[in-house]
Design a protein around this motif. Structure first.
Motif, PDB file in Angstrom:
ATOM      1  N   SER A 151       0.845  -1.191   0.000  1.00 15.09           N
ATOM      2  CA  SER A 151       0.000   0.000   0.000  1.00 15.09           C
ATOM      3  C   SER A 151       0.880   1.241   0.000  1.00 15.09           C
ATOM      4  CB  SER A 151      -0.915   0.007   1.230  1.00 15.09           C
ATOM      5  OG  SER A 151      -0.139   0.156   2.404  1.00 15.09           O
ATOM      6  N   VAL A 152       0.234   2.374  -0.131  1.00 16.43           N
ATOM      7  CA  VAL A 152       0.955   3.651  -0.091  1.00 16.43           C
ATOM      8  C   VAL A 152       1.558   3.860   1.289  1.00 16.43           C
ATOM      9  CG1 VAL A 152       0.702   6.147  -0.317  1.00 16.43           C
ATOM     10  CG2 VAL A 152      -0.496   4.653  -1.888  1.00 16.43           C
ATOM     11  N   TRP A 153       0.834   3.463   2.334  1.00 19.07           N
ATOM     12  CA  TRP A 153       1.345   3.630   3.690  1.00 19.07           C
ATOM     13  C   TRP A 153       2.645   2.840   3.894  1.00 19.07           C
ATOM     14  CZ3 TRP A 153       1.704   6.744   7.399  1.00 19.07           C
ATOM     15  CH2 TRP A 153       2.169   6.324   8.637  1.00 19.07           C
ATOM     16  N   HIS A 154       2.728   1.635   3.360  1.00 18.83           N
ATOM     17  CA  HIS A 154       3.958   0.855   3.478  1.00 18.83           C
ATOM     18  C   HIS A 154       5.110   1.542   2.738  1.00 18.83           C
ATOM     19  CE1 HIS A 154       1.217  -2.435   4.670  1.00 18.83           C
ATOM     20  NE2 HIS A 154       2.241  -2.768   5.423  1.00 18.83           N
ATOM     21  N   LEU A 155       4.818   2.143   1.620  1.00 17.30           N
ATOM     22  CA  LEU A 155       5.851   2.882   0.878  1.00 17.30           C
ATOM     23  C   LEU A 155       6.325   4.087   1.668  1.00 17.30           C
ATOM     24  CD1 LEU A 155       7.412   3.316  -1.818  1.00 17.30           C
ATOM     25  CD2 LEU A 155       5.499   4.751  -2.511  1.00 17.30           C
ATOM     26  N   LEU A 156       5.382   4.868   2.218  1.00 13.52           N
ATOM     27  CA  LEU A 156       5.755   6.070   2.960  1.00 13.52           C
ATOM     28  C   LEU A 156       6.467   5.741   4.267  1.00 13.52           C
ATOM     29  CD1 LEU A 156       2.625   8.319   2.442  1.00 13.52           C
ATOM     30  CD2 LEU A 156       4.857   8.539   1.364  1.00 13.52           C
ATOM     31  N   SER A 157       5.993   4.730   4.982  1.00 15.98           N
ATOM     32  CA  SER A 157       6.603   4.410   6.275  1.00 15.98           C
ATOM     33  C   SER A 157       7.923   3.667   6.130  1.00 15.98           C
ATOM     34  CB  SER A 157       5.638   3.588   7.128  1.00 15.98           C
ATOM     35  OG  SER A 157       5.376   2.345   6.512  1.00 15.98           O
ATOM     36  N   GLY A 158       8.157   3.082   4.980  1.00 15.68           N
ATOM     37  CA  GLY A 158       9.408   2.359   4.778  1.00 15.68           C
ATOM     38  C   GLY A 158      10.503   3.224   4.205  1.00 15.68           C
ATOM     39  N   ARG A 159      10.370   3.543   2.943  1.00 18.84           N
ATOM     40  CA  ARG A 159      11.454   4.221   2.238  1.00 18.84           C
ATOM     41  C   ARG A 159      11.402   5.743   2.372  1.00 18.84           C
ATOM     42  NH1 ARG A 159      14.095   2.523  -3.348  1.00 18.84           N
ATOM     43  NH2 ARG A 159      15.428   4.326  -3.567  1.00 18.84           N
ATOM     44  N   PHE A 160      10.233   6.302   2.591  1.00 20.71           N
ATOM     45  CA  PHE A 160      10.087   7.756   2.630  1.00 20.71           C
ATOM     46  C   PHE A 160       9.639   8.260   3.996  1.00 20.71           C
ATOM     47  CE2 PHE A 160       9.605   6.580  -1.805  1.00 20.71           C
ATOM     48  CZ  PHE A 160      10.505   7.446  -2.399  1.00 20.71           C
ATOM     49  N   ALA A 161      10.093   7.626   5.057  1.00 21.25           N
ATOM     50  CA  ALA A 161       9.664   8.005   6.406  1.00 21.25           C
ATOM     51  C   ALA A 161      10.143   9.410   6.775  1.00 21.25           C
ATOM     52  CB  ALA A 161      10.166   6.987   7.425  1.00 21.25           C
ATOM     53  N   LEU A 162      11.374   9.739   6.454  1.00 20.37           N
ATOM     54  CA  LEU A 162      11.910  11.056   6.792  1.00 20.37           C
ATOM     55  C   LEU A 162      11.177  12.155   6.024  1.00 20.37           C
ATOM     56  CD1 LEU A 162      14.007  12.784   8.268  1.00 20.37           C
ATOM     57  CD2 LEU A 162      15.516  12.435   6.320  1.00 20.37           C
ATOM     58  N   GLU A 163      10.956  11.948   4.748  1.00 24.52           N
ATOM     59  CA  GLU A 163      10.251  12.953   3.951  1.00 24.52           C
ATOM     60  C   GLU A 163       8.818  13.130   4.434  1.00 24.52           C
ATOM     61  OE1 GLU A 163      12.093  10.558   2.721  1.00 24.52           O
ATOM     62  OE2 GLU A 163      13.556  11.435   1.348  1.00 24.52           O
ATOM     63  N   TRP A 164       8.153  12.024   4.767  1.00 19.02           N
ATOM     64  CA  TRP A 164       6.768  12.079   5.256  1.00 19.02           C
ATOM     65  C   TRP A 164       6.693  12.884   6.552  1.00 19.02           C
ATOM     66  CZ3 TRP A 164       1.964  11.319   3.817  1.00 19.02           C
ATOM     67  CH2 TRP A 164       0.988  11.089   4.770  1.00 19.02           C
ATOM     68  N   ALA A 165       7.597  12.609   7.473  1.00 19.97           N
ATOM     69  CA  ALA A 165       7.606  13.328   8.752  1.00 19.97           C
ATOM     70  C   ALA A 165       7.952  14.803   8.550  1.00 19.97           C
ATOM     71  CB  ALA A 165       8.595  12.674   9.707  1.00 19.97           C
ATOM     72  N   ALA A 166       8.900  15.084   7.662  1.00 21.72           N
ATOM     73  CA  ALA A 166       9.315  16.474   7.450  1.00 21.72           C
ATOM     74  C   ALA A 166       8.196  17.302   6.827  1.00 21.72           C
ATOM     75  CB  ALA A 166      10.559  16.518   6.570  1.00 21.72           C
ATOM     76  N   VAL A 167       7.526  16.749   5.827  1.00 26.62           N
ATOM     77  CA  VAL A 167       6.444  17.494   5.172  1.00 26.62           C
ATOM     78  C   VAL A 167       5.302  17.747   6.154  1.00 26.62           C
ATOM     79  CG1 VAL A 167       4.651  17.352   3.409  1.00 26.62           C
ATOM     80  CG2 VAL A 167       6.997  16.793   2.832  1.00 26.62           C
ATOM     81  N   ASN A 168       4.902  16.714   6.888  1.00 20.56           N
ATOM     82  CA  ASN A 168       3.801  16.888   7.838  1.00 20.56           C
ATOM     83  C   ASN A 168       4.143  17.870   8.949  1.00 20.56           C
ATOM     84  OD1 ASN A 168       1.893  15.289   6.651  1.00 20.56           O
ATOM     85  ND2 ASN A 168       2.560  13.452   7.700  1.00 20.56           N
ATOM     86  N   SER A 169       5.318  17.739   9.541  1.00 17.97           N
ATOM     87  CA  SER A 169       5.662  18.616  10.658  1.00 17.97           C
ATOM     88  C   SER A 169       5.831  20.062  10.209  1.00 17.97           C
ATOM     89  CB  SER A 169       6.928  18.118  11.353  1.00 17.97           C
ATOM     90  OG  SER A 169       8.021  18.153  10.471  1.00 17.97           O
ATOM     91  N   HIS A 170       6.495  20.292   9.099  1.00 23.11           N
ATOM     92  CA  HIS A 170       6.690  21.672   8.655  1.00 23.11           C
ATOM     93  C   HIS A 170       5.385  22.308   8.191  1.00 23.11           C
ATOM     94  CE1 HIS A 170      10.903  22.458   9.151  1.00 23.11           C
ATOM     95  NE2 HIS A 170      11.149  21.217   8.767  1.00 23.11           N
ATOM     96  N   PHE A 171       4.489  21.528   7.612  1.00 19.67           N
ATOM     97  CA  PHE A 171       3.199  22.081   7.220  1.00 19.67           C
ATOM     98  C   PHE A 171       2.387  22.495   8.446  1.00 19.67           C
ATOM     99  CE2 PHE A 171      -1.310  21.659   6.134  1.00 19.67           C
ATOM    100  CZ  PHE A 171      -1.379  22.578   5.104  1.00 19.67           C
ATOM    101  N   VAL A 172       2.345  21.643   9.456  1.00 23.47           N
ATOM    102  CA  VAL A 172       1.571  21.959  10.667  1.00 23.47           C
ATOM    103  C   VAL A 172       2.193  23.124  11.425  1.00 23.47           C
ATOM    104  CG1 VAL A 172       0.884  21.049  12.926  1.00 23.47           C
ATOM    105  CG2 VAL A 172       0.579  19.669  10.882  1.00 23.47           C
ATOM    106  N   ILE A 173       3.518  23.140  11.553  1.00 23.73           N
ATOM    107  CA  ILE A 173       4.182  24.259  12.230  1.00 23.73           C
ATOM    108  C   ILE A 173       3.937  25.555  11.479  1.00 23.73           C
ATOM    109  CG2 ILE A 173       6.462  25.228  12.757  1.00 23.73           C
ATOM    110  CD1 ILE A 173       7.331  22.375  13.475  1.00 23.73           C
TER     111      ILE A 173
END
Length: 88
Positions: free
Chosen positions: A30-52
């Motif tokens: 699934s998309v979640w497995h892709l994001l949590s595996g290979r793109f975990a840093l990018e996922w966290a960075a985009v979410n945190s900077h958008f919310v901040i």
């Protein structure tokens, strides 16, 4: 601060998108497995900077309205409404 956080979110999203299109990535369940595996840093960075960035934007609006409406009851009520929207 707000603008820089939003720009960082766009930069991280662009980096992730370039990695998705330019490299050979194996299929995942699934998309979640892709994001949590290979793109975990990018996922966290985009979410945190958008919310901040959104928190900073709302705080900027609250401070501006506080000074425009005066420091009396109207200014405090506007800050309260803005804070309520931020917490909702």
């Amino acid at each position: 601060f707000t603008l820089s956080s939003e720009l960082l979110a766009v930069v991280w999203a662009t980096i992730a998108m370039n990695q998705l299109t330019e490299s050979d990535i194996p299929m995942t369940e699934s998309v979640w497995h892709l994001l949590s595996g290979r793109f975990a840093l990018e996922w966290a960075a985009v979410n945190s900077h958008f919310v901040i960035g959104m928190f900073g934007f709302m705080a900027t609006i609250a401070i501006r309205l506080y000074f425009m409406c005066g420091q009396g009851g109207m200014g405090l009520s506007v800050v309260g409404m803005t804070t309520a929207v931020l917490l909702f």
